[in-house]
Design an enzyme around this catalytic site. Structure first.
Site, PDB file in Angstrom:
ATOM      1  N   TYR A   1     -36.038 -10.121 -19.658  1.00  0.00           N
ATOM      2  CA  TYR A   1     -37.008 -10.950 -18.943  1.00  0.00           C
ATOM      3  C   TYR A   1     -37.354 -10.264 -17.615  1.00  0.00           C
ATOM      4  O   TYR A   1     -36.567  -9.431 -17.125  1.00  0.00           O
ATOM      5  CB  TYR A   1     -36.398 -12.339 -18.721  1.00  0.00           C
TER       6      TYR A   1
ATOM      7  N   CYS B   1     -26.533 -10.569 -21.554  1.00  0.00           N
ATOM      8  CA  CYS B   1     -27.974 -10.594 -21.295  1.00  0.00           C
ATOM      9  C   CYS B   1     -28.311 -10.325 -19.832  1.00  0.00           C
ATOM     10  O   CYS B   1     -29.410  -9.857 -19.528  1.00  0.00           O
ATOM     11  CB  CYS B   1     -28.553 -11.932 -21.739  1.00  0.00           C
TER      12      CYS B   1
ATOM     13  N   ASN C   1     -36.987 -10.758 -14.578  1.00  0.00           N
ATOM     14  CA  ASN C   1     -36.040 -10.740 -13.457  1.00  0.00           C
ATOM     15  C   ASN C   1     -34.791  -9.917 -13.744  1.00  0.00           C
ATOM     16  O   ASN C   1     -33.912  -9.799 -12.888  1.00  0.00           O
ATOM     17  CB  ASN C   1     -35.630 -12.167 -13.075  1.00  0.00           C
ATOM     18  N   LYS C   2     -34.725  -9.308 -14.939  1.00  0.00           N
ATOM     19  CA  LYS C   2     -33.541  -8.525 -15.296  1.00  0.00           C
ATOM     20  C   LYS C   2     -33.610  -7.115 -14.687  1.00  0.00           C
ATOM     21  O   LYS C   2     -34.616  -6.718 -14.079  1.00  0.00           O
ATOM     22  CB  LYS C   2     -33.430  -8.427 -16.815  1.00  0.00           C
ATOM     23  N   GLN C   3     -32.545  -6.338 -14.910  1.00  0.00           N
ATOM     24  CA  GLN C   3     -32.475  -4.985 -14.356  1.00  0.00           C
ATOM     25  C   GLN C   3     -33.663  -4.144 -14.843  1.00  0.00           C
ATOM     26  O   GLN C   3     -34.286  -3.425 -14.062  1.00  0.00           O
ATOM     27  CB  GLN C   3     -31.153  -4.315 -14.754  1.00  0.00           C
TER      28      GLN C   3
END
Length: 386
Positions: free
Chosen positions: A191, A167, A193-195
């Site tokens: 989410y 994830c 804050n992900k890549q």
């Protein structure tokens, strides 16, 4: 780095990269009136499948949903054991309890903060004849791949079913192969804050047709193939991704490699800026052929009490530098304490967890903001670690 006092600013912990193309595609979906079960879900799935190199992708409402559906499709439940690191987001373990299976936690390697493979082997050997089946929830923590050759050789020997929780790791590679593809199925999450982000969302990735078909059915209330919209073969869930989220994800996938490259540059700048501070910086092992950075987590020196770490975070926040401890041990959360877990059972996890600090990190982070973070870290550390 300049020694003169810098003007106070606010540097957030994370920030998604949203460009005009993202806004335009979401607006297009809104204007179309088709906001669920539409073409962008399929386009997004196809983009992920091609990028990762798998046959099947099922887009869902979250990474948690993806992990749950994988276990459900594998008929995980009572009599089964899930081995999972405690140094992870709580969902990695919770999904086993959804299905009334057993959970045991594995300690972590002090360098990579990924699962301690030798401890994993010990757990498997100790439990081999005690459960119907043994599963491993293998977490590529903070985007850093596990040492997959060592894991899969042992897992195959003992018939351990491997599910890959990637994830946090979209785009990372182990010896030239994308993560998410080393188990029977994998999961990615999106989410903010992900890549890449879909707002909320996740995907199941697999080469196993059964897992894929079950995931597609169960995400949509258990509807069977080629059946009417009110016909159901299974007790399913509303784990669908909406079209706005899927369109945003598809748009961001078009520039994923560029995003990963930018995040790598931010990580490299931090490495240079922080190298002289009394901190343990992230290490990338030589078997990692591509590192897709999720967060940038530093550690205070070994033996530093958690109260010092908490004070450091507070003082940095006062200077406008948003920070968090990352992660708190899952086995010491209330639901798992009630199952018998307590302090002292996972010494490396517990030691490292009380020393970690996630500092601001995101795709378009400017060098000036990184210099500000580094300078504030230096000043506060000089005060706290006298």
């Amino acid at each position: 780095m300049a020694n003169k006092r810098q003007e106070k600013r606010f540097v957030p912990l994370s920030k998604p990269q949203i460009v005009q193309e993202d806004i335009d595609i979401v607006t297009k979906v809104l204007e179309s009136g088709r906001l669920s079960i539409g073409p962008y879900t399929e386009l997004f799935e196809k983009a992920i499948a091609e990028y990762v190199g798998v046959k099947y992708v099922a887009a869902v409402s979250s990474g948690t949903s993806a992990l749950h559906l994988i276990l459900k499709a594998l008929n995980f439940g009572k009599g089964d054991l899930l081995i999972v690191p405690s140094f992870t987001f709580v969902a990695s373990a919770n999904v086993a309890l959804y299905e009334y299976g057993s959970v045991t936690f594995v300690d972590i390697d002090p360098i990579t903060m990924n699962m301690d493979i030798e401890h994993f082997k010990t757990i498997v050997e100790e439990n081999f004849n005690k459960f119907r089946r043994i599963f491993l929830m293998a977490v590529d923590v903070f985007g850093h791949p596990l040492d997959w050759d060592k894991i899969n050789i042992f897992a195959e020997k003992y018939d351990v079913t491997v599910v890959e929780d990637s994830c946090e790791a979209l785009g990372s590679e182990y010896k030239g192969k994308k993560v998410g593809t080393f188990g029977v199925a994998g999961a990615f999450a999106f989410y903010p804050n992900k890549q890449i982000t879909t707002g909320e969302g996740g995907v199941v990735v697999t080469n196993n047709e059964k897992i894929y078909k079950m995931s597609v059915s169960l995400r949509n209330q258990g509807r069977g193939e080629s059946q009417g919209w009110l016909s159901h073969d299974y007790v399913g869930y509303n784990y669908r991704i909406d079209e706005m989220s899927a369109a945003l994800g598809w748009s961001q996938m078009q520039r994923l490699d560029e995003i990963i490259e930018k995040r790598a540059k931010v990580a490299e700048r931090y490495k240079a800026l922080l190298k002289d501070l009394p901190l343990e910086l992230p290490v990338v092992m030589d078997y990692v052929t591509k590192m897709s950075w999720f967060v940038y987590v530093v550690r205070l020196p070994q033996g530093t009490p958690s109260a010092v770490r908490d004070t450091l975070i507070r003082k940095l926040e006062d200077e406008g530098v948003q920070c968090r401890n990352y992660f708190a041990p899952v086995h010491l959360q209330k639901p798992y304490r009630e199952l018998g877990w307590k302090e002292g059972m996972l010494p490396v996890t517990e030691d490292i967890s009380q020393r970690t600090i996630a500092i601001p990190f995101y795709t378009d982070m400017e060098q000036e903001d990184q210099e500000y973070v580094a300078e504030k870290l230096r000043i506060v550390l000089e005060t706290l670690l006298k």
